[in-house]
Motif scaffolding. Structure first.
Motif, PDB file in Angstrom:
ATOM      1  N   ALA A   1       0.926  -1.241   0.136  1.00  0.00           N
ATOM      2  CA  ALA A   1       0.060  -0.645   0.112  1.00  0.00           C
ATOM      3  C   ALA A   1       1.133   1.597  -0.087  1.00  0.00           C
ATOM      4  O   ALA A   1       0.651   2.225  -0.649  1.00  0.00           O
ATOM      5  CB  ALA A   1      -0.697   0.028   1.438  1.00  0.00           C
TER       6      ALA A   1
ATOM      7  N   SER B   1       1.279   3.768  -2.659  1.00  0.00           N
ATOM      8  CA  SER B   1       0.500   6.200  -2.484  1.00  0.00           C
ATOM      9  C   SER B   1       1.945   7.119  -2.830  1.00  0.00           C
ATOM     10  O   SER B   1       2.718   7.596  -2.843  1.00  0.00           O
ATOM     11  CB  SER B   1       0.522   5.785  -1.020  1.00  0.00           C
ATOM     12  N   GLU B   2       3.976   6.041  -3.168  1.00  0.00           N
ATOM     13  CA  GLU B   2       4.789   6.567  -2.538  1.00  0.00           C
ATOM     14  C   GLU B   2       4.925   7.653  -3.838  1.00  0.00           C
ATOM     15  O   GLU B   2       4.366   8.072  -5.318  1.00  0.00           O
ATOM     16  CB  GLU B   2       5.837   6.305  -2.816  1.00  0.00           C
ATOM     17  N   TYR B   3       5.052   9.287  -3.503  1.00  0.00           N
ATOM     18  CA  TYR B   3       5.396  10.218  -3.709  1.00  0.00           C
ATOM     19  C   TYR B   3       6.385  11.409  -3.981  1.00  0.00           C
ATOM     20  O   TYR B   3       7.186  10.852  -4.817  1.00  0.00           O
ATOM     21  CB  TYR B   3       4.388  11.345  -3.619  1.00  0.00           C
TER      22      TYR B   3
ATOM     23  N   ALA C   1       1.007   8.331  -8.236  1.00  0.00           N
ATOM     24  CA  ALA C   1       0.740   9.663  -7.850  1.00  0.00           C
ATOM     25  C   ALA C   1       1.492  11.166  -8.490  1.00  0.00           C
ATOM     26  O   ALA C   1       0.939  11.882  -8.479  1.00  0.00           O
ATOM     27  CB  ALA C   1       1.587   9.467  -6.358  1.00  0.00           C
TER      28      ALA C   1
ATOM     29  N   MET D   1      -6.347   4.002  -7.469  1.00  0.00           N
ATOM     30  CA  MET D   1      -4.953   3.779  -6.834  1.00  0.00           C
ATOM     31  C   MET D   1      -5.516   3.530  -5.546  1.00  0.00           C
ATOM     32  O   MET D   1      -4.950   2.227  -4.650  1.00  0.00           O
ATOM     33  CB  MET D   1      -3.741   4.764  -5.800  1.00  0.00           C
TER      34      MET D   1
END
Lengths: 282, 276, 336
Positions: free
Chosen positions: A214, A218-220, A238, A260
């Motif tokens: 997860a 979601s990494e930005y 993202a 996402m």
């Protein structure tokens, strides 16, 4: 950090727990009201708006946004890299937890603390940190900046603690006598690990893997400086959402964001099912 | 830990595992982090002093600290409150709330920002338009940045406090009640001292997370120079603007803060398994 | 009457914890609520303390309607099975807590704490933390803490349940002596019949959410209301369809007399001063099959008596109830 901590049933003491349970007093009722209002305004309504906004153009619109080639490439890259990183974490995380629990050596306490650094380090700083060893001026002569390896590297960095921290407490609670019994019955160390230890770790590994995946999806922040955000090559989901927001296209942003959320949710649910099934069998 | 009496692996296996694990963590975390320190102080203190002399850097640091402190205070109050509700009371929807608390950990910061923009944007947000007409600006202003920061750090206090509350049980609280203490006296004199450390850990973790929040804040801030830029955004813009020494200096300050937080928690907390 | 309980009903979900309980507890006495675990006695105690609410019925404490009063307004002292010590406070601070809540003066509090610590023999431990005390010491501290506020009633929930047998016995004697000194109305919950018989002025036997019998220890022992009360107060055996105590059965080797039951000794166990016999009746049902079967009678003799009679496994004996024996008709389905 386990998915199960906050929902854990705890020790189910008999129903006669306390006079207050079952009946909320005026003060606690008011507290609950305020807390729920705040939680709704901050988390529930905004997240619901993302999904609603994604649906505002109908299913056709939603599909059109996410099948557009640049978006699709970004989503594919994100899911693929997250899966690979999760696989690495399952192996490395379990191994690190093992060493932290079972081994004894100088500097173990430091290793234990260092594991948490990726969790607390600002993501933008994480990107910068990785650039300094794996960027253009790498002392190792390794430059992965602006490549897909950079995406993998950044995700591996930020997801490092998850499997370690879910497996570690379970490993600590394992009783030595079970292993001793297995050994006394003639099992080799490897057999004992495979047939006795590993099965009891599976639920916690699955929980850690879910969190890790997860987070990967979601990494930005850590990717901004490191991956170069090249469209169709190193751009992740993202970043794609952020570009849509910058261009004022919130409906498209919401569509990708919803996708996402769905992917992350699907994986969490799938791993939760595995976890339950194993727990029931064990 | 009873590892001394355990059935153990042969020495070569243990050494190999130890070596692999140490190398992995060293290459992935320790070495890169230490390089930031090295680069920051490559020319002594010059990079640091130059960066700190810049007004927009100072403004950003001030804003970051302010937003983080407010967010931590809010999360402290709501975190302890929600933990008490979840552990000590029964109410409909408790299981759902308990599951939803963890959601912010799995949502992308960018999506958090987007979600808040959709609701609170002064242009077309669900509540934002009304609020803006009433003169309250949320998005592209500090309230939005505080909200974004609170959102991402929301579960941290709760995750620390809930297990401790479950473990201590409510007998001490009942004893206090039977001795004549009201709910507030019981909370202040009995419950709070017992959960003190969990609250401290939660707050320190939330502080680390809040100081370093980037994506969500970037979306809701509008990134207006000198006004609504936080330290993390300064790192990005300085680095991309080829002012790398300044970027490293600010990154070092942020890294310092988070590492100090982690070390404090890591060494204060009795190592897992030690507690009875 | 110190505590008046009227028509109390309490359910947890589908489980009926208490059914139509009415009970008056007299002032100044030591009353035991006795019964098997899960029988509802702790729930009743917690209702008196206000830690549990009632579905129906009323509670009066010293004439004051207390049914809906929160625990902090009832002025009861409550002692928990697991002590509920305030772990972060010293022993003296624990005892002072209720007084501080009541805003007594510092000097007063100090004096009262010193007295109470003296009373429970913990004076030299005043500055220790609860974790540095033994279980028995912690429970004495909890008792001093409850007594400090001069409660109208003192309630103890299985106070010695978590302690080992020896400490239990000591504390039991000590509680009795303490009560004779302090004279506060005391109610304590226990599942140990010996504890109740030894300490209490009055015993209330509770089973399956209902009161089986109320009476003094002697009344209960000599005139149990039913087979449940009888069997709960000590070992029982069945002779000729009647429930009796094994030591109330006379054994004779003299031969058939009218009204005796002949039998064969199938097992003989010597424990300390007593000898336990298992006798299988040779007349009537079930003569001569496997040991431990229905119909076997347990008899207890002193060692010297057994020696005098010259009994051994295989001997034939004649059994009869001795004069003054307590007996109760056995219900079709035994409750135990």
């Amino acid at each position: 950090m386990s998915l199960t901590t906050s929902t854990a049933p705890g020790r189910v003491t008999r129903a006669r727990r306390s006079a207050r349970s079952g009946s909320l007093s005026v003060t606690s009722g008011l507290g609950l009201g305020v807390a729920m209002l705040w939680f709704s305004l901050l988390v529930l309504i905004p997240l619901a708006m993302v999904v609603a906004s994604a649906g505002s153009t109908g299913l056709g619109g939603f599909v059109a946004v996410i099948t557009e080639s640049q978006t699709l490439a970004a989503v594919q890259l994100t899911v693929l890299q997250s899966l690979m990183v999760t696989a690495v974490n399952v192996v490395m995380g379990t191994m690190i937890a093992w060493v932290l629990v079972r081994d004894r050596f100088q500097g173990k306490r430091i290793l234990d603390v260092v594991i948490d650094i990726p969790f607390a380090l600002p993501t933008i700083v994480a990107g910068l940190v990785l650039l300094s060893l794996y960027g253009p001026n790498s002392p190792l002569g390794l430059n992965v900046a602006n490549t897909r390896y950079a995406v993998f590297l950044a995700l591996a960095f930020v997801t490092l603690p998850f499997v370690v921290r879910t497996v570690q407490p379970v490993l600590e609670e394992l009783e030595a006598d079970v292993e001793e019994a297995s050994a006394s019955l003639g099992a080799t160390r490897l057999t004992t690990f495979r047939r006795i230890i590993l099965p009891s770790l599976v639920p916690s590994i699955a929980a850690g893997a879910a969190l890790s995946f997860a987070r990967g999806i979601s990494e930005y922040g850590s990717l901004v400086l490191l991956s170069g955000n090249l469209p169709n090559h190193t751009e992740v989901a993202a970043v794609r959402v952020f570009t849509f927001i910058e261009n004022g296209d919130t409906a498209s942003a919401a569509a990708v964001a919803t996708l996402m959320l769905i992917v992350a949710l699907a994986v969490i649910v799938a791993l939760d099912i595995i976890q339950r099934r194993v727990a029931r069998r064990g | 830990m009873a590892s001394a009496t355990r059935v153990r692996e042969p020495k070569p296996v243990r050494w190999a595992l130890r070596a692999i694990v140490t190398a992995y963590v060293f290459l992935l975390v320790l070495w890169p982090v230490s390089l930031v320190v090295k680069y920051t102080f490559a020319d002594g203190m010059t990079a640091m002093t130059t960066a700190l002399a810049e007004p927009d850097v100072r403004q950003a640091l001030r804003l970051t600290v302010m937003v983080a402190l407010i967010a931590v205070a809010v999360n402290l109050v709501f975190g302890v409150g929600i933990s008490l509700l979840l552990v000590r009371y029964e109410f409909p929807g408790k299981r759902v709330l308990s599951a939803l608390i963890d959601v912010p950990l799995s949502v992308s910061p960018i999506v958090v920002g987007l979600a808040l923009v959709l609701v609170y944007s002064p242009r077309n947000g669900l509540f934002g338009k009304g609020l803006s007409e009433a003169g309250i600006q949320v998005i592209f202003a500090s309230p939005g940045m505080v909200m974004a920061t609170v959102f991402v750090a929301l579960p941290l206090v709760i995750r620390e406090v809930v297990p401790v509350l479950q473990e201590i049980g409510d007998e001490q609280e009942q004893a206090s009640q039977s001795l004549g203490a009201n709910a507030f006296q019981t909370f202040r004199r009995i419950t709070l001292p017992s959960i003190k450390w969990a609250v401290v850990y939660g707050v320190v973790l939330a502080l680390a997370r809040s100081l370093g929040e980037y994506g969500a804040v970037k979306v809701v801030s509008g990134n207006v120079t000198g006004q609504s830029r936080t330290a993390t955004m300064i790192v990005e813009s300085k680095y991309q603007g080829f002012e790398q020494p300044a970027a490293y200096a600010v990154a070092f300050l942020l890294a310092m803060a988070s590492v100090v937080c982690i070390v404090v928690v890591g060494f204060l907390r009795p190592s897992t398994g030690d507690h009875s | 009457m110190s505590i008046e309980i009227k028509d109390i009903n309490k359910k947890f979900g589908d489980f009926v914890a208490l059914e139509d309980i009415s009970l008056n507890i007299p002032t100044g006495q030591l009353t035991a609520l006795l019964g098997p675990s899960g029988g509802g006695k702790s729930t009743l105690l917690r209702i008196i303390a206000g830690l549990e609410s009632t579905d129906e019925g009323t509670v009066h404490i010293e004439g004051v309607e207390a049914t809906h009063l929160p625990p902090q307004k009832r002025n009861v002292g409550f002692v928990f099975q697991h002590y509920a010590a305030f772990k972060h406070m010293s022993v003296a601070k624990n005892v002072a807590y209720g007084l501080e809540i009541r805003k007594r003066s510092k000097a007063d509090t100090k004096k009262r704490v010193a007295e109470l610590l003296e009373l429970v023999h913990l004076s030299q431990f005043a500055h220790r933390l609860p974790s540095q005390l033994s279980g028995g010491q912690r429970q004495r501290m909890a008792l001093a803490r409850a007594l400090a506020v001069e409660p109208t009633v003192l309630l103890l929930d299985e106070p010695f349940g978590a302690l080992d047998a020896k400490v239990r016995k000591e504390l039991r004697d000590w509680l009795r002596r303490l009560h004779d000194e302090v004279h506060v109305t005391t109610v304590f919950v226990t599942h140990d019949q010996e504890e109740a018989l030894e300490v209490a002025d009055e015993i209330v036997v509770i089973n399956n959410g209902r009161i089986e019998q109320i009476g003094s220890p002697d009344e209960l022992y000599d005139a149990p209301a039913n087979d449940f009360v009888m069997s709960f107060l000590g070992p029982v055996t069945t002779l000729e369809g009647l429930l009796m105590r094994p030591h109330d059965i006379d054994v004779s080797t003299a031969g058939e007399v009218a009204g005796t039951t002949p039998g064969e000794v199938v097992r003989m166990l010597r424990v300390g001063f007593e000898v336990r016999l298992t006798v299988r009746p040779t007349t009537g049902r079930g003569a001569g099959s496997s040991p431990g079967q229905e119909g076997d009678v347990t008899v207890v003799l002193t060692r010297s008596h057994a020696r005098e009679l010259g009994i051994d496994v295989g001997s034939t004996v004649w059994l009869s109830a001795n004069r003054g024996a307590t007996s109760v008709a056995r219900r079709a389905i035994a409750a135990v």
